[in-house]
Scaffold this motif. Structure first.
Motif, mmCIF file in Angstrom:
data_model
loop_
_atom_site.group_PDB
_atom_site.id
_atom_site.type_symbol
_atom_site.label_atom_id
_atom_site.label_comp_id
_atom_site.label_asym_id
_atom_site.label_seq_id
_atom_site.Cartn_x
_atom_site.Cartn_y
_atom_site.Cartn_z
ATOM 1 N N ASP A 37 17.523 34.831 44.663
ATOM 2 C CA ASP A 37 18.142 34.714 45.970
ATOM 3 C C ASP A 37 19.342 35.645 46.058
ATOM 4 O OD1 ASP A 37 16.319 32.795 46.585
ATOM 5 O OD2 ASP A 37 17.679 31.094 46.387
ATOM 6 N N PHE A 38 19.523 36.249 47.231
ATOM 7 C CA PHE A 38 20.681 37.099 47.439
ATOM 8 C C PHE A 38 21.908 36.235 47.711
ATOM 9 C CE2 PHE A 38 17.416 40.277 48.976
ATOM 10 C CZ PHE A 38 17.572 41.131 47.892
ATOM 11 N N GLY A 39 23.077 36.775 47.380
ATOM 12 C CA GLY A 39 24.303 36.030 47.644
ATOM 13 C C GLY A 39 25.542 36.807 47.264
ATOM 14 N N SER A 40 26.638 36.063 47.096
ATOM 15 C CA SER A 40 27.931 36.631 46.720
ATOM 16 C C SER A 40 28.265 36.240 45.291
ATOM 17 C CB SER A 40 29.046 36.111 47.648
ATOM 18 O OG SER A 40 28.801 36.444 48.989
ATOM 19 N N THR A 41 29.008 37.096 44.611
ATOM 20 C CA THR A 41 29.549 36.784 43.292
ATOM 21 C C THR A 41 31.064 36.946 43.348
ATOM 22 O OG1 THR A 41 27.544 37.624 42.217
ATOM 23 C CG2 THR A 41 29.493 37.320 40.833
ATOM 24 N N PHE A 42 31.777 35.936 42.880
ATOM 25 C CA PHE A 42 33.241 35.945 42.909
ATOM 26 C C PHE A 42 33.747 36.034 41.470
ATOM 27 C CE2 PHE A 42 31.627 33.758 46.567
ATOM 28 C CZ PHE A 42 32.398 34.239 47.603
ATOM 29 N N PHE A 43 34.781 36.860 41.267
ATOM 30 C CA PHE A 43 35.267 37.037 39.903
ATOM 31 C C PHE A 43 36.760 37.324 39.856
ATOM 32 C CE2 PHE A 43 32.430 40.457 41.354
ATOM 33 C CZ PHE A 43 33.340 41.438 41.653
ATOM 34 N N LYS A 44 37.275 37.192 38.655
ATOM 35 C CA LYS A 44 38.682 37.458 38.356
ATOM 36 C C LYS A 44 38.746 38.719 37.508
ATOM 37 C CE LYS A 44 40.451 35.053 35.031
ATOM 38 N NZ LYS A 44 41.024 33.950 34.209
ATOM 39 N N VAL A 95 46.562 40.060 38.287
ATOM 40 C CA VAL A 95 45.214 39.505 38.398
ATOM 41 C C VAL A 95 44.664 39.793 39.793
ATOM 42 C CG1 VAL A 95 43.785 37.441 38.172
ATOM 43 C CG2 VAL A 95 45.903 37.615 36.856
ATOM 44 N N ALA A 96 43.397 40.164 39.869
ATOM 45 C CA ALA A 96 42.731 40.351 41.154
ATOM 46 C C ALA A 96 41.610 39.337 41.291
ATOM 47 C CB ALA A 96 42.168 41.763 41.275
ATOM 48 N N LEU A 97 41.504 38.719 42.470
ATOM 49 C CA LEU A 97 40.401 37.827 42.792
ATOM 50 C C LEU A 97 39.606 38.486 43.912
ATOM 51 C CD1 LEU A 97 42.218 34.347 42.846
ATOM 52 C CD2 LEU A 97 40.875 35.362 40.992
ATOM 53 N N CYS A 98 38.348 38.815 43.640
ATOM 54 C CA CYS A 98 37.546 39.526 44.639
ATOM 55 C C CYS A 98 36.081 39.161 44.480
ATOM 56 C CB CYS A 98 37.755 41.036 44.543
ATOM 57 S SG CYS A 98 37.511 41.725 42.906
ATOM 58 N N SER A 99 35.229 39.796 45.271
ATOM 59 C CA SER A 99 33.810 39.458 45.276
ATOM 60 C C SER A 99 32.987 40.662 45.698
ATOM 61 C CB SER A 99 33.544 38.296 46.243
ATOM 62 O OG SER A 99 33.824 38.678 47.578
ATOM 63 N N ILE A 100 31.693 40.589 45.422
ATOM 64 C CA ILE A 100 30.754 41.562 45.967
ATOM 65 C C ILE A 100 29.529 40.812 46.463
ATOM 66 C CG2 ILE A 100 31.519 43.386 44.394
ATOM 67 C CD1 ILE A 100 28.806 43.078 42.968
ATOM 68 N N ILE A 101 28.752 41.444 47.320
ATOM 69 C CA ILE A 101 27.483 40.875 47.770
ATOM 70 C C ILE A 101 26.359 41.807 47.353
ATOM 71 C CG2 ILE A 101 28.592 39.712 49.714
ATOM 72 C CD1 ILE A 101 27.331 41.817 51.537
ATOM 73 N N ASP A 102 25.136 41.267 47.335
ATOM 74 C CA ASP A 102 24.003 42.019 46.786
ATOM 75 C C ASP A 102 23.546 43.179 47.666
ATOM 76 O OD1 ASP A 102 23.495 40.667 44.300
ATOM 77 O OD2 ASP A 102 22.862 38.940 45.482
ATOM 78 N N GLU A 103 23.692 43.045 48.984
ATOM 79 C CA GLU A 103 23.326 44.124 49.919
ATOM 80 C C GLU A 103 21.926 44.691 49.692
ATOM 81 O OE1 GLU A 103 26.074 47.191 50.728
ATOM 82 O OE2 GLU A 103 27.671 45.826 51.328
ATOM 83 N N ASN A 104 20.965 43.809 49.461
ATOM 84 C CA ASN A 104 19.547 44.192 49.304
ATOM 85 C C ASN A 104 19.227 44.882 47.985
ATOM 86 O OD1 ASN A 104 19.051 43.102 51.783
ATOM 87 N ND2 ASN A 104 18.780 45.046 52.853
ATOM 88 N N VAL A 115 35.698 38.606 34.915
ATOM 89 C CA VAL A 115 35.188 37.281 34.564
ATOM 90 C C VAL A 115 34.573 36.625 35.797
ATOM 91 C CG1 VAL A 115 35.773 34.999 33.652
ATOM 92 C CG2 VAL A 115 36.946 37.038 32.782
ATOM 93 N N GLU A 116 33.276 36.348 35.729
ATOM 94 C CA GLU A 116 32.590 35.709 36.844
ATOM 95 C C GLU A 116 33.051 34.270 37.010
ATOM 96 O OE1 GLU A 116 28.034 34.453 37.744
ATOM 97 O OE2 GLU A 116 28.351 36.562 37.196
ATOM 98 N N LEU A 117 33.418 33.906 38.248
ATOM 99 C CA LEU A 117 33.909 32.562 38.535
ATOM 100 C C LEU A 117 32.848 31.690 39.197
ATOM 101 C CD1 LEU A 117 37.459 33.490 39.887
ATOM 102 C CD2 LEU A 117 36.852 32.728 37.574
ATOM 103 N N LYS A 118 32.107 32.267 40.136
ATOM 104 C CA LYS A 118 31.032 31.503 40.776
ATOM 105 C C LYS A 118 30.107 32.433 41.529
ATOM 106 C CE LYS A 118 32.815 30.272 45.365
ATOM 107 N NZ LYS A 118 32.938 29.190 46.356
ATOM 108 N N GLN A 119 28.895 31.950 41.766
ATOM 109 C CA GLN A 119 27.924 32.637 42.614
ATOM 110 C C GLN A 119 27.585 31.730 43.796
ATOM 111 O OE1 GLN A 119 24.613 33.622 40.007
ATOM 112 N NE2 GLN A 119 25.414 35.677 39.701
ATOM 113 N N GLU A 120 27.298 32.335 44.901
ATOM 114 C CA GLU A 120 26.985 31.576 46.113
ATOM 115 C C GLU A 120 25.811 32.235 46.806
ATOM 116 O OE1 GLU A 120 29.656 31.502 49.742
ATOM 117 O OE2 GLU A 120 30.076 29.517 48.889
#
Length: 506
Positions: A339-346, A399-408, A470-475
């Protein structure tokens, strides 16, 4: 009404700028928009009011804004007048009127003749929670804007469910060491304004992308893009890249007409951008699309700011009417793909030993929540816009808290992120910086895609285990769609491909 065609053209400019519904503006704003005098604006407002196109409520005082309401679609106003002319046999006037603002009179005549008998409009609506940023392919970073650019523009290639295929290009091949690529371009592709898309347009777009402050780190290995005889685009690199065709399927590599006004992106995709205002965006079917023409006639996105409090960012909605009973579409039906989604990390330096830290936090609600969960008393934060990694992202921050999405395409999404993020600002040991750079080079130097993906995953896991990323969560994304809408599959933007949708009218 004298010179109605000209007045229709001016009315359409007003409609495109302010959209349907209530807006507020001043006479001088309209004069600037229409390139006419303020006195002429007053005359036009009276004529348009008399025609039933607008309602105008002036306010006393020169600096006061008046209330403007557009009551009828420009094309409907045109059809109404055309019908009266047709009824009196004045066919030449019908053709003249239907060609307002550069329209093809023949195509519009067919649409006009069908309009009275059209029982189903085939229009989908998208309720949304915030105003959209201007749709410039090389500047947008937020996922909904990038998704909309994908609907309006085409790219050399496309990636769907992890599979690479052609878009504007139908064939491509590299030289022996993948430092030069040739793309064979389709003939006869047209921009939405009717101009033929040439290989020179593609070269101009990609050469501009190389210079982009936001994207140049991803495309810095491209030395030059040029058009060659036989409808060929040549891309010359300063280092091997066996996966360049995948990279050129990304949103920022979209091809658009450089004459596009700032509020009206002109591409060659499945839908044309007809209206872009603060309250509503309209996409209309492109009947000359180089692939399968969409079934939907229009898609309209309406902005409801109150959604910001109640709507989860990972959940979007496509309806036939508002409000409406919907069903949830999760992931896609290609079982071989996740499944496509977002990944959030530190992101931080593993050498960091401070007890009180300065955070750089992406302005998404999820990252703001993560800060609340991870921070301790004394920690501070600076908010940055989503994806703006190069705007003082870690200068004097820990520290940076950010995310990326799969974008197909998970491969190019992570590869682009690792290429764009300024790891040099983390004060990492030299050997760690070298390993990141070597890892990225090994990926693009690997001709076999599966082995290149393995190399990417190896770099990703090493950065996680080293405490750097460091991966924190996937959505996972899910999408709410009308029970009457069919063909929806959640894509890597949390939306669905609009040209695949159709509406059941039973």
């Amino acid at each position: 009404m004298g010179n109605l065609k000209r007045k229709l053209e001016l009315y359409e400019k007003i409609f495109q700028a302010f959209g349907p519904g209530v807006s507020h503006c001043q006479i001088n704003q309209l004069a600037t928009l229409l390139h006419v005098s303020e006195r002429h604006v007053q005359t036009l407002l009276k004529v348009m009011t008399a025609q039933g196109w607008i309602e105008w409520q002036a306010s006393s005082g020169r600096s006061k804004k008046a209330q403007l309401m557009c009551l009828v679609e420009p094309i409907e106003a045109c059809y109404q007048y055309a019908q009266t002319q047709a009824d009196t046999g004045n066919i030449e006037q019908v053709f003249s009127t239907l060609s307002f603002n550069g329209r093809n009179a023949g195509a519009e005549l067919q649409a006009f003749l069908n309009s009275a008998n059209q029982s189903a409009q085939n229009v989908a609506y998208i309720p949304f929670h915030r105003e959209l940023e201007a749709l410039h392919p090389q500047r947008v970073l937020r996922r909904t804007e990038r998704f909309l650019v994908m609907q309006v523009c085409q790219r050399l290639t496309t990636v769907q469910h992890g599979k690479l295929s052609g878009d504007l290009a139908y064939h491509w091949h590299p030289n022996q060491d993948a430092t030069q690529w040739h793309f064979q371009i389709r003939n006869g592709v047209q921009f939405h304004n009717g101009r033929t898309l040439e290989p020179q347009d593609i070269a101009r777009n990609l050469n501009s992308l190389i210079q982009s402050k936001i994207w140049r780190r991803c495309y810095q290995h491209i030395d030059e893009v040029s058009a060659s005889a036989g409808n060929v685009v040549v891309v010359k690199l300063n280092q091997p890249d066996w996966h360049l065709p995948r990279l050129l399927a990304r949103v920022e590599a979209s091809v658009f007409d450089h004459s596009s006004p700032t509020d009206r992106l002109i591409g060659s995709g499945a839908f044309s951008l007809d209206i872009f205002s603060s309250k509503m965006l309209r996409l209309s079917r492109n009947s000359t699309y180089s692939h399968s023409t969409p079934i939907l006639n229009r898609v309209e996105l309406w902005v409801y700011p109150e959604w910001a409090q109640s709507k989860a960012c990972a959940q979007n909605q496509v309806c036939v009417k508002l409000p409406e009973k919907t069903v949830t579409v999760c992931g896609d039906d290609h079982s071989s793909q996740p499944d496509f989604g977002s990944t959030f990390f530190k992101i931080q330096s593993p050498m960091l030993s401070k007890t009180v830290r300065e955070f750089t936090v992406e302005d998404t609600s999820e990252c703001q929540t993560l800060f609340e969960q991870l921070s301790v008393s004394g920690d501070s934060k600076t908010n940055v816009k989503y994806g703006h990694y190069l705007t003082n992202y870690l200068t004097t921050k820990d520290v940076a808290l950010c995310s990326i999405i799969d974008e197909n395409d998970t491969f190019t999404s992570w590869l682009s992120f690792f290429t764009r993020f300024p790891f040099e600002d983390l004060a990492l040991p030299t050997e760690m910086i070298d390993r990141i750079e070597q890892g990225l080079t090994s990926i693009t130097n690997q001709p076999n895609f599966e082995l290149a993906m393995n190399a990417l995953l190896e770099l990703k896991h090493w950065l996680n285990d080293s405490g750097v990323v460091v991966e924190l969560k996937q959505e996972a994304f899910n999408l709410e769609v009308s029970e009457k809408i069919h063909g929806a599959q959640v894509n890597g933007f949390g939306w669905c491909e609009l040209d695949q949708l159709w509406i059941s009218h039973f």
